[in-house]
Design a protein around this motif. Structure first.
Motif, PDB file in Angstrom:
ATOM      1  N   GLU A  23      32.868  -4.585  74.747  1.00 50.91           N
ATOM      2  CA  GLU A  23      33.348  -5.803  74.036  1.00 50.91           C
ATOM      3  C   GLU A  23      32.153  -6.783  72.784  1.00 50.91           C
ATOM      4  O   GLU A  23      32.132  -6.883  71.919  1.00 50.91           O
ATOM      5  CB  GLU A  23      34.212  -6.450  74.743  1.00 50.91           C
ATOM      6  CG  GLU A  23      33.407  -8.359  75.449  1.00 50.91           C
ATOM      7  CD  GLU A  23      34.572  -8.761  75.645  1.00 50.91           C
ATOM      8  OE1 GLU A  23      35.573  -9.096  75.272  1.00 50.91           O
ATOM      9  OE2 GLU A  23      34.403  -9.291  77.041  1.00 50.91           O
ATOM     10  N   HIS A  24      31.032  -6.989  73.887  1.00 48.72           N
ATOM     11  CA  HIS A  24      29.674  -6.854  73.000  1.00 48.72           C
ATOM     12  C   HIS A  24      28.983  -6.627  72.586  1.00 48.72           C
ATOM     13  O   HIS A  24      27.823  -6.699  72.138  1.00 48.72           O
ATOM     14  CB  HIS A  24      28.994  -7.810  74.180  1.00 48.72           C
ATOM     15  CG  HIS A  24      29.807  -9.631  74.651  1.00 48.72           C
ATOM     16  ND1 HIS A  24      30.511 -10.377  74.206  1.00 48.72           N
ATOM     17  CD2 HIS A  24      30.141  -9.386  75.742  1.00 48.72           C
ATOM     18  CE1 HIS A  24      31.117 -11.194  74.752  1.00 48.72           C
ATOM     19  NE2 HIS A  24      31.263 -10.775  75.423  1.00 48.72           N
ATOM     20  N   GLU A  25      29.128  -4.619  73.318  1.00 46.81           N
ATOM     21  CA  GLU A  25      28.384  -4.059  72.361  1.00 46.81           C
ATOM     22  C   GLU A  25      28.267  -3.773  70.715  1.00 46.81           C
ATOM     23  O   GLU A  25      29.577  -3.949  70.308  1.00 46.81           O
ATOM     24  CB  GLU A  25      28.771  -2.567  73.156  1.00 46.81           C
ATOM     25  CG  GLU A  25      28.005  -2.479  74.485  1.00 46.81           C
ATOM     26  CD  GLU A  25      26.706  -2.743  74.123  1.00 46.81           C
ATOM     27  OE1 GLU A  25      26.079  -1.998  73.819  1.00 46.81           O
ATOM     28  OE2 GLU A  25      26.081  -3.066  75.513  1.00 46.81           O
ATOM     29  N   THR A  26      27.282  -2.927  69.906  1.00 48.41           N
ATOM     30  CA  THR A  26      27.496  -3.158  68.621  1.00 48.41           C
ATOM     31  C   THR A  26      28.808  -1.962  67.691  1.00 48.41           C
ATOM     32  O   THR A  26      28.564  -0.850  68.944  1.00 48.41           O
ATOM     33  CB  THR A  26      26.072  -3.063  67.448  1.00 48.41           C
ATOM     34  OG1 THR A  26      25.635  -1.996  67.908  1.00 48.41           O
ATOM     35  CG2 THR A  26      25.660  -4.351  68.255  1.00 48.41           C
ATOM     36  N   LEU A  27      28.928  -1.260  67.031  1.00 51.53           N
ATOM     37  CA  LEU A  27      29.476  -0.712  66.635  1.00 51.53           C
ATOM     38  C   LEU A  27      28.657   0.416  66.333  1.00 51.53           C
ATOM     39  O   LEU A  27      28.707   1.344  66.619  1.00 51.53           O
ATOM     40  CB  LEU A  27      29.942  -1.237  65.001  1.00 51.53           C
ATOM     41  CG  LEU A  27      31.377  -1.880  64.964  1.00 51.53           C
ATOM     42  CD1 LEU A  27      32.000  -2.138  63.819  1.00 51.53           C
ATOM     43  CD2 LEU A  27      32.379  -1.788  66.306  1.00 51.53           C
ATOM     44  N   THR A  31      29.453   4.212  68.480  1.00 46.89           N
ATOM     45  CA  THR A  31      29.303   5.001  66.197  1.00 46.89           C
ATOM     46  C   THR A  31      28.565   6.392  67.507  1.00 46.89           C
ATOM     47  O   THR A  31      28.869   7.803  67.387  1.00 46.89           O
ATOM     48  CB  THR A  31      28.766   5.520  65.449  1.00 46.89           C
ATOM     49  OG1 THR A  31      26.902   4.717  65.625  1.00 46.89           O
ATOM     50  CG2 THR A  31      29.809   4.391  65.292  1.00 46.89           C
ATOM     51  N   GLN A  32      27.489   5.475  68.271  1.00 45.96           N
ATOM     52  CA  GLN A  32      26.372   6.789  68.916  1.00 45.96           C
ATOM     53  C   GLN A  32      27.194   7.569  70.329  1.00 45.96           C
ATOM     54  O   GLN A  32      27.061   8.501  71.058  1.00 45.96           O
ATOM     55  CB  GLN A  32      24.976   5.955  69.547  1.00 45.96           C
ATOM     56  CG  GLN A  32      23.848   6.418  68.215  1.00 45.96           C
ATOM     57  CD  GLN A  32      22.979   4.991  69.025  1.00 45.96           C
ATOM     58  OE1 GLN A  32      22.788   4.345  69.293  1.00 45.96           O
ATOM     59  NE2 GLN A  32      22.096   4.629  67.634  1.00 45.96           N
ATOM     60  N   VAL A  39      33.914  12.320  71.012  1.00 46.10           N
ATOM     61  CA  VAL A  39      35.472  11.911  71.097  1.00 46.10           C
ATOM     62  C   VAL A  39      35.468  10.341  69.035  1.00 46.10           C
ATOM     63  O   VAL A  39      34.771  10.462  68.941  1.00 46.10           O
ATOM     64  CB  VAL A  39      35.607  10.891  71.988  1.00 46.10           C
ATOM     65  CG1 VAL A  39      35.631  11.855  73.395  1.00 46.10           C
ATOM     66  CG2 VAL A  39      34.897   9.608  72.245  1.00 46.10           C
ATOM     67  N   GLY A  40      36.372  10.667  68.934  1.00 43.04           N
ATOM     68  CA  GLY A  40      37.291   9.511  68.279  1.00 43.04           C
ATOM     69  C   GLY A  40      37.383   8.866  68.678  1.00 43.04           C
ATOM     70  O   GLY A  40      38.263   7.965  67.139  1.00 43.04           O
ATOM     71  N   ALA A  41      37.332   7.616  70.264  1.00 45.98           N
ATOM     72  CA  ALA A  41      37.618   6.455  69.919  1.00 45.98           C
ATOM     73  C   ALA A  41      37.222   5.771  71.175  1.00 45.98           C
ATOM     74  O   ALA A  41      37.238   6.962  71.967  1.00 45.98           O
ATOM     75  CB  ALA A  41      39.543   6.472  70.001  1.00 45.98           C
ATOM     76  N   THR A  56      38.374   3.169  66.973  1.00 47.21           N
ATOM     77  CA  THR A  56      38.493   3.895  66.613  1.00 47.21           C
ATOM     78  C   THR A  56      37.288   4.624  65.252  1.00 47.21           C
ATOM     79  O   THR A  56      36.558   4.106  65.317  1.00 47.21           O
ATOM     80  CB  THR A  56      39.834   4.860  66.029  1.00 47.21           C
ATOM     81  OG1 THR A  56      40.158   4.110  64.654  1.00 47.21           O
ATOM     82  CG2 THR A  56      40.927   4.603  67.149  1.00 47.21           C
ATOM     83  N   ASP A  57      36.802   5.312  65.604  1.00 45.37           N
ATOM     84  CA  ASP A  57      36.057   6.414  65.033  1.00 45.37           C
ATOM     85  C   ASP A  57      35.925   5.785  63.210  1.00 45.37           C
ATOM     86  O   ASP A  57      35.910   4.874  62.019  1.00 45.37           O
ATOM     87  CB  ASP A  57      35.442   7.656  64.156  1.00 45.37           C
ATOM     88  CG  ASP A  57      36.762   8.573  64.022  1.00 45.37           C
ATOM     89  OD1 ASP A  57      38.206   8.320  64.346  1.00 45.37           O
ATOM     90  OD2 ASP A  57      36.372  10.101  64.557  1.00 45.37           O
ATOM     91  N   ARG A  58      37.681   5.702  62.737  1.00 51.04           N
ATOM     92  CA  ARG A  58      38.695   4.959  60.787  1.00 51.04           C
ATOM     93  C   ARG A  58      38.491   4.096  61.663  1.00 51.04           C
ATOM     94  O   ARG A  58      38.305   2.751  60.614  1.00 51.04           O
ATOM     95  CB  ARG A  58      39.965   5.954  61.809  1.00 51.04           C
ATOM     96  CG  ARG A  58      40.405   5.293  60.124  1.00 51.04           C
ATOM     97  CD  ARG A  58      42.253   6.014  59.998  1.00 51.04           C
ATOM     98  NE  ARG A  58      42.522   6.010  58.254  1.00 51.04           N
ATOM     99  CZ  ARG A  58      43.065   5.121  58.465  1.00 51.04           C
ATOM    100  NH1 ARG A  58      43.407   3.567  59.023  1.00 51.04           N
ATOM    101  NH2 ARG A  58      43.517   4.047  56.823  1.00 51.04           N
ATOM    102  N   ASP A  59      38.587   3.074  62.644  1.00 49.60           N
ATOM    103  CA  ASP A  59      38.508   1.985  62.594  1.00 49.60           C
ATOM    104  C   ASP A  59      36.534   1.189  61.676  1.00 49.60           C
ATOM    105  O   ASP A  59      37.192   0.583  61.095  1.00 49.60           O
ATOM    106  CB  ASP A  59      38.570   1.052  63.855  1.00 49.60           C
ATOM    107  CG  ASP A  59      40.032   1.516  64.745  1.00 49.60           C
ATOM    108  OD1 ASP A  59      41.426   1.264  64.004  1.00 49.60           O
ATOM    109  OD2 ASP A  59      40.357   0.958  65.670  1.00 49.60           O
ATOM    110  N   ILE A  60      36.029   1.566  62.209  1.00 47.96           N
ATOM    111  CA  ILE A  60      34.742   1.469  62.311  1.00 47.96           C
ATOM    112  C   ILE A  60      34.664   2.043  60.984  1.00 47.96           C
ATOM    113  O   ILE A  60      34.135   0.659  60.258  1.00 47.96           O
ATOM    114  CB  ILE A  60      33.652   2.240  63.080  1.00 47.96           C
ATOM    115  CG1 ILE A  60      33.634   1.994  64.447  1.00 47.96           C
ATOM    116  CG2 ILE A  60      32.234   1.720  62.156  1.00 47.96           C
ATOM    117  CD1 ILE A  60      32.900   2.993  65.041  1.00 47.96           C
TER     118      ILE A  60
END
Length: 144
Positions: A23-27, A31-32, A39-41, A56-60
């Motif tokens: 939860e504390h990792e960056t977006l 993505t990496q 995967v997309g989620a 999800t990738d879309r959320d980002i």
């Protein structure tokens, strides 16, 4: 053949070996991980190793990039919302209902308060008759 005739449980159709993003990792890290895993989620897990959400990738793209937020400073936990999951012993029919009701394409599977897998559209495609799969897709993508 109905889903109940199949007698399958969420555990029987889920994809095992799911990796969480903290939860504390960056977006950027998210993505990496998505790219590395293909995967997309990703499920979001807290410091207590409990499921906090899914990203999800879309959320980002929609909730971060489109709003000018920095993917190197925004955390996965900031995008966690509306957690929906199913118990590993739930029937496949219960899992389908949850996915249809909440219009989600990926459903985390939990056993003993721990994430044990995820059910995706691809997993359902392997298990459901074509007519049931078509009905599921229609309901998930239908607008309320």
């Amino acid at each position: 053949m109905s889903v109940t005739d199949m007698g399958k449980k969420a555990r029987d159709v889920m994809h095992e070996g799911v990796q969480c993003i903290g939860e504390h990792e960056t977006l950027r890290t998210a993505t990496q991980m998505m790219a590395d895993l293909g995967v997309g989620a990703l499920p979001i897990c807290g410091d207590d190793d409990r499921l906090k959400g899914i990203i999800t990738d879309r959320d980002i793209v929609v909730m971060c990039c489109a709003h000018g937020k920095d993917i190197d400073r925004t955390t996965a936990g900031e995008l966690a919302r509306g957690l929906v999951w199913v118990d590993a012993e739930a029937s496949l029919e219960e899992a389908l209902f949850a996915m249809e009701e909440h219009h989600i394409k990926r459903l985390p599977v939990v056993a003993g308060h721990r994430l044990v897998g995820i059910i995706s559209e691809a997993d359902l495609a392997k298990e459901l008759p074509d007519s049931k799969l078509a009905e599921f897709v229609h309901r998930v993508y239908a607008l309320d």
